[in-house]
Design a protein around this motif. Structure first.
Motif, PDB file in Angstrom:
ATOM      1  N   TYR A 159       0.838  -1.205   0.000  1.00 32.40           N
ATOM      2  CA  TYR A 159       0.000   0.000   0.000  1.00 32.40           C
ATOM      3  C   TYR A 159       0.870   1.251   0.000  1.00 32.40           C
ATOM      4  O   TYR A 159       2.004   1.235   0.485  1.00 32.40           O
ATOM      5  CB  TYR A 159      -0.975  -0.014   1.194  1.00 32.40           C
ATOM      6  N   PRO A 160       0.360   2.342  -0.588  1.00 31.19           N
ATOM      7  CA  PRO A 160       1.165   3.562  -0.709  1.00 31.19           C
ATOM      8  C   PRO A 160       1.225   4.322   0.619  1.00 31.19           C
ATOM      9  O   PRO A 160       0.180   4.600   1.220  1.00 31.19           O
ATOM     10  CB  PRO A 160       0.421   4.375  -1.770  1.00 31.19           C
ATOM     11  N   LYS A 161       2.436   4.617   1.052  1.00 30.69           N
ATOM     12  CA  LYS A 161       2.662   5.311   2.327  1.00 30.69           C
ATOM     13  C   LYS A 161       1.925   6.652   2.359  1.00 30.69           C
ATOM     14  O   LYS A 161       2.004   7.438   1.416  1.00 30.69           O
ATOM     15  CB  LYS A 161       4.168   5.540   2.479  1.00 30.69           C
ATOM     16  N   GLY A 162       1.197   6.872   3.431  1.00 29.22           N
ATOM     17  CA  GLY A 162       0.544   8.173   3.624  1.00 29.22           C
ATOM     18  C   GLY A 162      -0.687   8.407   2.762  1.00 29.22           C
ATOM     19  O   GLY A 162      -1.267   9.488   2.778  1.00 29.22           O
ATOM     20  N   LYS A 163      -1.100   7.397   1.986  1.00 28.74           N
ATOM     21  CA  LYS A 163      -2.219   7.653   1.061  1.00 28.74           C
ATOM     22  C   LYS A 163      -3.460   6.813   1.380  1.00 28.74           C
ATOM     23  O   LYS A 163      -4.392   6.754   0.596  1.00 28.74           O
ATOM     24  CB  LYS A 163      -1.769   7.412  -0.381  1.00 28.74           C
ATOM     25  N   VAL A 164      -3.450   6.136   2.534  1.00 23.67           N
ATOM     26  CA  VAL A 164      -4.678   5.432   2.942  1.00 23.67           C
ATOM     27  C   VAL A 164      -5.126   6.019   4.286  1.00 23.67           C
ATOM     28  O   VAL A 164      -4.311   6.604   5.006  1.00 23.67           O
ATOM     29  CB  VAL A 164      -4.458   3.897   3.056  1.00 23.67           C
ATOM     30  N   SER A 165      -6.395   5.876   4.616  1.00 26.29           N
ATOM     31  CA  SER A 165      -6.891   6.468   5.863  1.00 26.29           C
ATOM     32  C   SER A 165      -6.364   5.679   7.068  1.00 26.29           C
ATOM     33  O   SER A 165      -5.883   4.555   6.923  1.00 26.29           O
ATOM     34  CB  SER A 165      -8.421   6.474   5.866  1.00 26.29           C
ATOM     35  N   ASP A 166      -6.469   6.272   8.253  1.00 24.75           N
ATOM     36  CA  ASP A 166      -6.002   5.625   9.489  1.00 24.75           C
ATOM     37  C   ASP A 166      -6.634   4.255   9.688  1.00 24.75           C
ATOM     38  O   ASP A 166      -5.950   3.272   9.962  1.00 24.75           O
ATOM     39  CB  ASP A 166      -6.396   6.479  10.706  1.00 24.75           C
ATOM     40  N   ILE A 167      -7.971   4.239   9.571  1.00 24.39           N
ATOM     41  CA  ILE A 167      -8.683   2.975   9.785  1.00 24.39           C
ATOM     42  C   ILE A 167      -8.219   1.943   8.759  1.00 24.39           C
ATOM     43  O   ILE A 167      -7.942   0.795   9.093  1.00 24.39           O
ATOM     44  CB  ILE A 167     -10.217   3.166   9.696  1.00 24.39           C
ATOM     45  N   GLU A 169      -5.359   1.787   7.173  1.00 27.21           N
ATOM     46  CA  GLU A 169      -3.989   1.325   7.436  1.00 27.21           C
ATOM     47  C   GLU A 169      -3.986   0.291   8.568  1.00 27.21           C
ATOM     48  O   GLU A 169      -3.312  -0.732   8.479  1.00 27.21           O
ATOM     49  CB  GLU A 169      -3.070   2.499   7.781  1.00 27.21           C
ATOM     50  N   LYS A 170      -4.779   0.542   9.600  1.00 27.13           N
ATOM     51  CA  LYS A 170      -4.835  -0.418  10.709  1.00 27.13           C
ATOM     52  C   LYS A 170      -5.406  -1.752  10.239  1.00 27.13           C
ATOM     53  O   LYS A 170      -4.985  -2.819  10.677  1.00 27.13           O
ATOM     54  CB  LYS A 170      -5.687   0.147  11.860  1.00 27.13           C
ATOM     55  N   LYS A 411      -4.615  -1.131  18.113  1.00 25.69           N
ATOM     56  CA  LYS A 411      -3.625  -2.166  17.803  1.00 25.69           C
ATOM     57  C   LYS A 411      -2.379  -1.564  17.170  1.00 25.69           C
ATOM     58  O   LYS A 411      -2.408  -0.475  16.611  1.00 25.69           O
ATOM     59  CB  LYS A 411      -4.248  -3.211  16.866  1.00 25.69           C
ATOM     60  N   LYS A 412      -1.280  -2.349  17.265  1.00 23.93           N
ATOM     61  CA  LYS A 412       0.008  -1.838  16.799  1.00 23.93           C
ATOM     62  C   LYS A 412       0.220  -2.166  15.321  1.00 23.93           C
ATOM     63  O   LYS A 412       0.031  -3.299  14.886  1.00 23.93           O
ATOM     64  CB  LYS A 412       1.111  -2.490  17.638  1.00 23.93           C
ATOM     65  N   LYS A 413       0.644  -1.137  14.575  1.00 23.57           N
ATOM     66  CA  LYS A 413       0.916  -1.308  13.146  1.00 23.57           C
ATOM     67  C   LYS A 413       2.216  -2.063  12.914  1.00 23.57           C
ATOM     68  O   LYS A 413       3.227  -1.767  13.552  1.00 23.57           O
ATOM     69  CB  LYS A 413       1.001   0.085  12.513  1.00 23.57           C
ATOM     70  N   GLU A 414       2.187  -3.049  12.025  1.00 23.31           N
ATOM     71  CA  GLU A 414       3.433  -3.695  11.617  1.00 23.31           C
ATOM     72  C   GLU A 414       3.508  -3.745  10.106  1.00 23.31           C
ATOM     73  O   GLU A 414       2.671  -4.371   9.455  1.00 23.31           O
ATOM     74  CB  GLU A 414       3.509  -5.108  12.194  1.00 23.31           C
ATOM     75  N   ALA A 415       4.502  -3.044   9.550  1.00 25.56           N
ATOM     76  CA  ALA A 415       4.657  -3.022   8.094  1.00 25.56           C
ATOM     77  C   ALA A 415       6.134  -2.915   7.751  1.00 25.56           C
ATOM     78  O   ALA A 415       6.910  -2.312   8.497  1.00 25.56           O
ATOM     79  CB  ALA A 415       3.897  -1.843   7.504  1.00 25.56           C
ATOM     80  N   THR A 416       6.510  -3.520   6.623  1.00 18.13           N
ATOM     81  CA  THR A 416       7.887  -3.397   6.141  1.00 18.13           C
ATOM     82  C   THR A 416       7.958  -2.180   5.217  1.00 18.13           C
ATOM     83  O   THR A 416       7.163  -2.059   4.286  1.00 18.13           O
ATOM     84  CB  THR A 416       8.275  -4.667   5.347  1.00 18.13           C
ATOM     85  N   GLN A 417       8.889  -1.284   5.518  1.00 16.97           N
ATOM     86  CA  GLN A 417       9.031  -0.073   4.702  1.00 16.97           C
ATOM     87  C   GLN A 417       9.906  -0.389   3.495  1.00 16.97           C
ATOM     88  O   GLN A 417      11.006  -0.911   3.654  1.00 16.97           O
ATOM     89  CB  GLN A 417       9.744   1.034   5.503  1.00 16.97           C
TER      90      GLN A 417
END
Ligand SMILES: *Cc1c(COP(=O)(O)O)cnc(C)c1O
Length: 432
Positions: A159-167, A169-170, A411-417
């Motif tokens: 997913y594109p960084k900074g371009k999806v809503s908070d909900i 992204e979670k 909940k805690k976000k886990e993603a590979t940058q």
């Protein structure tokens, strides 16, 4: 069950191939070769069936002997874990609420069912299936939760960084288990390009059994037909049924046509859109002119060349007159949508989302020219809290978040940058 490619009626495959490949090699979409009417017995008992029982009978009818009864029941029952209630808005119009699943939109039905079918078809393979999916937000959430803890399948979401809503992204980044998220420094198109390149890469194909969770997969369409039966089961069966469908790629509407083909009594479908009114224009003129999409507040419907239009045409042999007998068109503007959300909240104490509001308006317009009493039902395709800012700005009131959303936000976000260059994505894939 046999399916054919919309680009070549002589190219036929079985259900397993259609589900695992999504698209035909000639880029056509798969369509069932035969859609039988359900038995009189089924319609007689409809009122007593649960949603899972409806799903089971519909699939048994479509799939014929492709999947045995025991496995089929497991697939359907694992996929359908939340209700689809019909709720009255006013004395004439009701809504079929399709947002009670994990990602709060109807796409959960398709994603969960596709996950179950893919897992079923992969169970005899010794290598697990790895689904790669690029998302601009919504599809990713439905796919992530749909495949969560599904045996023999893992999902990697870009997913594109900074371009999806908070909900959103979670929803993508907090599940864990067999769901992995990659946050890409780039746009949605960059994510999609990475996925496309990965499918063509020899090293990645050596290491993984790759597949996609494409939105045009027939496995996403079929379960969407179940809830039309579920809706009709809940309303007065002495009246005719008019169903309005807020549409973008027209998967929902096509699924409704499948239900009708299987014998469900629906007098009229209303194809309701925002300012992307390619299909309403086709219905009134007979000409289909795809256009670049226009951005609106009902953004899941901002589609200028709907992918399922070709399936609709198949069902009617491209006969415009036959199409318009079953389907009417309606479209409206953002301004009208906002007024409607406010009006329905004030008059009927119901919070519409911007997509459902278009379905409501389509029903209202249709009623004006009809004197007979009928069931008017529109699909509420998403929970209004998915469009919190838009909806709260007009109703001037806070929307209650469903409990599952509140929990998600803690909940805690886990993603590979990763950056958007293919070598860095490939290295990630080879080293994990
Ligand atoms: C995807 C979506 C639509 C459009 O559905 P189609 O089947 O593509 O026509 C409408 N509303 C919402 C909320 C959606 O997420």
């Amino acid at each position: 069950m046999q399916l054919y490619s919309t680009n070549n009626p002589n190219y036929k495959v079985d259900l397993k191939t259609a589900v695992l490949k999504s698209l035909a090699p000639d880029k056509g979409l798969y369509m069932p070769s035969k859609i039988d009417r359900l038995s009189d017995e089924f319609f007689k008992n409809l009122k007593n069936y649960s949603l899972s029982e409806i799903g089971f009978h519909v699939c048994a009818n479509l799939f014929q002997d492709s999947i045995g009864a025991y496995d089929l029941w497991k697939i359907v029952n694992n996929a359908l874990t939340f209700p689809a209630p019909v709720v009255k808005i006013n004395d004439k119009i009701s809504t079929l609420e399709l947002f009670h699943g994990p990602s709060l939109a109807f796409k959960d039905f398709g994603a969960r069912f596709m996950a179950q079918l893919m897992s079923h078809y992969n169970k005899d393979e010794n290598k697990k299936l790895t689904i790669l999916v690029a998302t601009s937000g919504d599809t990713g959430g439905a796919v992530a939760s749909g495949f969560y803890k599904t045996e023999g399948v893992e999902v990697i979401i870009l997913y594109p960084k900074g371009k999806v809503s908070d909900i959103q992204e979670k929803q993508l980044t907090t599940l864990g288990e067999n769901i992995y998220a990659c946050e890409i420094e780039g746009t949605f198109d960059d994510c999609q390009a990475l996925v496309k390149t990965a499918f063509l890469d020899d090293d990645l194909n050596d290491k993984y059994r790759l597949s996609s969770a494409n939105s045009i997969n027939i496995a996403r369409l079929i379960p969407q037909s179940f809830y039309y039966f579920e809706a009709i089961k809940q309303v007065d069966n002495t009246k005719e049924n008019i169903i309005a469908i807020p549409s973008g790629n027209f998967g929902n509407l096509t699924a409704g046509l499948l239900a009708k083909e299987m014998g469900l009594s629906i007098e009229k479908f209303i194809a309701a859109t925002n300012e992307n009114h390619i299909v309403p224009d086709y219905l009134s003129t007979g000409e289909y002119n795809p256009k670049p999409s226009i951005a609106t507040i009902s953004n899941a419907m901002d589609v200028g060349n709907p992918s399922n239009f070709v399936r609709m045409m198949e069902l009617y042999n491209k006969d415009h007159k036959a199409v318009t007998k079953d389907i009417s068109g309606y479209w409206t503007t953002d301004k009208h949508v906002l007024e409607t959300i406010k009006r329905v909240y004030e008059n009927n104490d119901y919070v519409l989302d911007p997509h459902g509001a278009i379905g409501f308006l389509a029903c209202e317009e249709y009623i004006q020219n009809i004197s007979k009493d009928k069931n008017y039902i529109f699909l509420e395709t998403a929970h209004p809290c998915k469009f919190l800012d838009t909806v709260e700005s007009v109703i001037d009131h806070k929307i209650d978040l469903p409990q599952r959303v509140k929990e998600l936000l803690n909940k805690k976000k886990e993603a590979t940058q990763l950056n958007k260059a293919f070598p860095s994505f490939k290295e990630y894939m080879l080293s994990r």
